[in-house]
Scaffold this motif. Sequence first.
Motif, PDB file in Angstrom:
ATOM      1  N   MET A 135     -20.861  -4.686   8.926  1.00  0.00           N
ATOM      2  CA  MET A 135     -19.980  -4.135   9.494  1.00  0.00           C
ATOM      3  C   MET A 135     -18.621  -4.528   8.868  1.00  0.00           C
ATOM      4  O   MET A 135     -17.612  -3.688   8.675  1.00  0.00           O
ATOM      5  N   TRP A 136     -18.353  -5.841   9.024  1.00  0.00           N
ATOM      6  CA  TRP A 136     -17.240  -6.337   8.446  1.00  0.00           C
ATOM      7  C   TRP A 136     -17.060  -6.057   7.041  1.00  0.00           C
ATOM      8  O   TRP A 136     -15.782  -5.744   6.505  1.00  0.00           O
ATOM      9  N   VAL A 137     -17.993  -6.008   5.920  1.00  0.00           N
ATOM     10  CA  VAL A 137     -17.901  -5.714   4.595  1.00  0.00           C
ATOM     11  C   VAL A 137     -17.566  -4.336   4.538  1.00  0.00           C
ATOM     12  O   VAL A 137     -16.757  -3.844   3.697  1.00  0.00           O
ATOM     13  N   VAL A 138     -18.348  -3.387   5.270  1.00  0.00           N
ATOM     14  CA  VAL A 138     -18.026  -1.982   5.376  1.00  0.00           C
ATOM     15  C   VAL A 138     -16.404  -1.644   5.495  1.00  0.00           C
ATOM     16  O   VAL A 138     -15.919  -0.943   4.907  1.00  0.00           O
ATOM     17  N   SER A 139     -16.143  -2.313   6.691  1.00  0.00           N
ATOM     18  CA  SER A 139     -14.576  -2.064   7.065  1.00  0.00           C
ATOM     19  C   SER A 139     -13.465  -2.670   5.915  1.00  0.00           C
ATOM     20  O   SER A 139     -12.550  -2.049   5.651  1.00  0.00           O
ATOM     21  N   LEU A 140     -13.862  -3.705   5.344  1.00  0.00           N
ATOM     22  CA  LEU A 140     -12.990  -4.299   4.430  1.00  0.00           C
ATOM     23  C   LEU A 140     -12.958  -3.493   3.245  1.00  0.00           C
ATOM     24  O   LEU A 140     -12.029  -3.413   2.588  1.00  0.00           O
ATOM     25  N   ILE A 141     -13.909  -3.072   2.801  1.00  0.00           N
ATOM     26  CA  ILE A 141     -14.328  -2.190   1.481  1.00  0.00           C
ATOM     27  C   ILE A 141     -13.374  -0.982   1.705  1.00  0.00           C
ATOM     28  O   ILE A 141     -12.553  -0.375   0.855  1.00  0.00           O
ATOM     29  N   ALA A 142     -13.295  -0.140   2.863  1.00  0.00           N
ATOM     30  CA  ALA A 142     -12.473   1.042   3.247  1.00  0.00           C
ATOM     31  C   ALA A 142     -11.311   0.550   3.454  1.00  0.00           C
ATOM     32  O   ALA A 142     -10.334   1.229   2.915  1.00  0.00           O
ATOM     33  N   THR A 143     -10.865  -0.579   4.024  1.00  0.00           N
ATOM     34  CA  THR A 143      -9.390  -1.019   3.953  1.00  0.00           C
ATOM     35  C   THR A 143      -8.931  -1.219   2.669  1.00  0.00           C
ATOM     36  O   THR A 143      -7.857  -0.664   2.242  1.00  0.00           O
ATOM     37  N   LEU A 144      -9.661  -1.953   1.747  1.00  0.00           N
ATOM     38  CA  LEU A 144      -9.011  -2.296   0.281  1.00  0.00           C
ATOM     39  C   LEU A 144      -9.094  -0.813  -0.319  1.00  0.00           C
ATOM     40  O   LEU A 144      -8.231  -0.719  -1.006  1.00  0.00           O
ATOM     41  N   GLY A 145     -10.184   0.064  -0.111  1.00  0.00           N
ATOM     42  CA  GLY A 145     -10.006   1.359  -0.826  1.00  0.00           C
ATOM     43  C   GLY A 145      -8.872   2.512  -0.523  1.00  0.00           C
ATOM     44  O   GLY A 145      -8.148   2.680  -1.417  1.00  0.00           O
ATOM     45  N   SER A 146      -8.429   2.147   0.757  1.00  0.00           N
ATOM     46  CA  SER A 146      -7.252   2.940   1.047  1.00  0.00           C
ATOM     47  C   SER A 146      -6.147   2.222   0.643  1.00  0.00           C
ATOM     48  O   SER A 146      -5.172   3.064   0.083  1.00  0.00           O
ATOM     49  N   LEU A 147      -5.963   1.137   0.578  1.00  0.00           N
ATOM     50  CA  LEU A 147      -4.886   0.479  -0.128  1.00  0.00           C
ATOM     51  C   LEU A 147      -4.923   0.721  -1.578  1.00  0.00           C
ATOM     52  O   LEU A 147      -3.622   0.796  -2.302  1.00  0.00           O
ATOM     53  N   TYR A 148      -5.747   0.532  -2.166  1.00  0.00           N
ATOM     54  CA  TYR A 148      -6.071   0.670  -3.712  1.00  0.00           C
ATOM     55  C   TYR A 148      -5.305   2.391  -3.997  1.00  0.00           C
ATOM     56  O   TYR A 148      -4.693   2.566  -5.033  1.00  0.00           O
ATOM     57  N   PHE A 149      -5.911   3.344  -3.130  1.00  0.00           N
ATOM     58  CA  PHE A 149      -5.552   4.531  -3.282  1.00  0.00           C
ATOM     59  C   PHE A 149      -3.873   4.763  -3.305  1.00  0.00           C
ATOM     60  O   PHE A 149      -3.422   5.330  -3.973  1.00  0.00           O
ATOM     61  N   SER A 150      -3.472   4.071  -2.356  1.00  0.00           N
ATOM     62  CA  SER A 150      -1.880   4.162  -2.052  1.00  0.00           C
ATOM     63  C   SER A 150      -1.094   3.254  -2.788  1.00  0.00           C
ATOM     64  O   SER A 150       0.015   3.811  -3.334  1.00  0.00           O
ATOM     65  N   GLN A 151      -1.420   1.904  -3.091  1.00  0.00           N
ATOM     66  CA  GLN A 151      -0.617   1.147  -3.844  1.00  0.00           C
ATOM     67  C   GLN A 151      -0.819   1.183  -5.058  1.00  0.00           C
ATOM     68  O   GLN A 151       0.028   0.740  -5.938  1.00  0.00           O
ATOM     69  N   VAL A 152      -1.906   1.280  -5.677  1.00  0.00           N
ATOM     70  CA  VAL A 152      -2.248   1.045  -7.215  1.00  0.00           C
ATOM     71  C   VAL A 152      -2.301   2.615  -7.798  1.00  0.00           C
ATOM     72  O   VAL A 152      -1.555   2.894  -8.787  1.00  0.00           O
ATOM     73  N   ARG A 153      -3.079   3.546  -6.942  1.00  0.00           N
ATOM     74  CA  ARG A 153      -3.039   4.774  -7.673  1.00  0.00           C
ATOM     75  C   ARG A 153      -1.799   5.754  -7.261  1.00  0.00           C
ATOM     76  O   ARG A 153      -1.448   6.531  -7.871  1.00  0.00           O
ATOM     77  N   GLY A 154      -0.872   5.177  -6.221  1.00  0.00           N
ATOM     78  CA  GLY A 154       0.182   5.936  -6.041  1.00  0.00           C
ATOM     79  C   GLY A 154       0.210   7.090  -4.854  1.00  0.00           C
ATOM     80  O   GLY A 154       1.108   7.832  -5.033  1.00  0.00           O
ATOM     81  N   PHE A 155      -1.039   7.450  -4.464  1.00  0.00           N
ATOM     82  CA  PHE A 155      -1.216   8.488  -3.588  1.00  0.00           C
ATOM     83  C   PHE A 155      -0.381   8.343  -2.129  1.00  0.00           C
ATOM     84  O   PHE A 155      -0.704   7.336  -1.591  1.00  0.00           O
ATOM     85  N   ILE A 156       0.094   9.258  -1.780  1.00  0.00           N
ATOM     86  CA  ILE A 156       0.960   8.979  -0.555  1.00  0.00           C
ATOM     87  C   ILE A 156       0.004   9.402   0.670  1.00  0.00           C
ATOM     88  O   ILE A 156      -0.386  10.565   0.624  1.00  0.00           O
TER      89      ILE A 156
END
Length: 141
Positions: A12-33
């Motif tokens: 569960m921790w790995v899934v939540s971490l991947i989801a959190t990092l994925g959302s940060l990737y989409f907003s901070q790296v890819r620039g999706f608002i």
Amino acid sequence: MTKRQENSLLFMWVVSLIATLGSLYFSQVRGFIPCELCWVQRIFMYPLVIVIGIAYVQKNPRIAMTTLALSVVGGAVSLYHYGIQKLKFLSDSAPSCGQVPCTGEYINYLGFITIPFLALVAFALIAGTSVYLWKSLKEEQ
């Protein structure tokens, strides 16, 4: 705590971490608002990383009800968000989400994998594992 319970917490921790990092990737790296519904989903996912991480360190599977509640509510928001992206009758009546429309799709892999879908999968995995943990605790009693 059994080894299966410990592994469930880690999963569960790995899934939540991947989801959190994925959302940060989409907003901070890819620039999706993020739209407003994306923010609501983040409100339910981000604390799971901390809560489950602490439960794992403390070897505390009793966190299952908390993680189940957060993941069910977050999953419901994700399901609605996915619905307004993919179902015409929902998208026609979708409320305005502010600066970025909630019906917008930044990604659309294979014709159905969008950001809310990814969040829904993560919430479903966490919810399912939480139910397993809760049942395993009841069996121990």
